[in-house]
Design a protein around this motif. Structure first.
Motif, short mmCIF file in Angstrom:
data_model
loop_
_atom_site.label_atom_id
_atom_site.label_comp_id
_atom_site.label_asym_id
_atom_site.label_seq_id
_atom_site.Cartn_x
_atom_site.Cartn_y
_atom_site.Cartn_z
N ILE A 18 0.84 -1.20 0.00
CA ILE A 18 0.00 0.00 0.00
C ILE A 18 0.87 1.25 0.00
N LYS A 19 1.88 1.26 0.85
CA LYS A 19 2.77 2.42 0.92
C LYS A 19 3.49 2.61 -0.42
N PHE A 23 3.17 5.80 -3.09
CA PHE A 23 4.37 6.54 -3.47
C PHE A 23 4.58 6.51 -4.98
N ASN A 24 4.45 5.33 -5.59
CA ASN A 24 4.73 5.18 -7.01
C ASN A 24 3.61 5.62 -7.94
N GLU A 25 2.39 5.41 -7.54
CA GLU A 25 1.25 5.70 -8.42
C GLU A 25 0.60 7.06 -8.16
N ARG A 26 0.72 7.53 -6.94
CA ARG A 26 0.03 8.77 -6.59
C ARG A 26 0.99 9.88 -6.17
#
Length: 79
Positions: A18-19, A23-26
């Motif tokens: 989730i983290k 970080f990567n997508e949002r």
């Protein structure tokens, strides 16, 4: 039936996923607490739908395998 539960290792991996997603997508960082709360929400509210679909899939698969048992029928020997 007992509620869906993740092992400590599954919970840890899921929180990290989730983290990483945030970080990567949002392009956002999410705290450990926020990720844990989101995971708890998903397990409680979405998990049962996934579980039920898995049961439906398993039932369908097993039904097909049971039907295949009839292909093993033997004909009586003719005299």
């Amino acid at each position: 039936m007992k509620p869906l539960q993740l092992t400590k290792e599954q919970q840890k991996e899921s929180i990290e996923a989730i983290k990483s997603y945030y970080f990567n997508e949002r392009d956002e960082e999410i705290t450990e607490l926020a990720a844990t709360l989101l995971l708890d929400f998903i397990v409680k509210n979405i998990g049962p739908h996934i579980y039920n679909q898995a049961l439906t899939d398993a039932h369908s698969f097993m039904g097909e395998k049971i039907d295949e048992l009839f292909t093993l029928e033997k004909s009586p020997a003719s005299k």
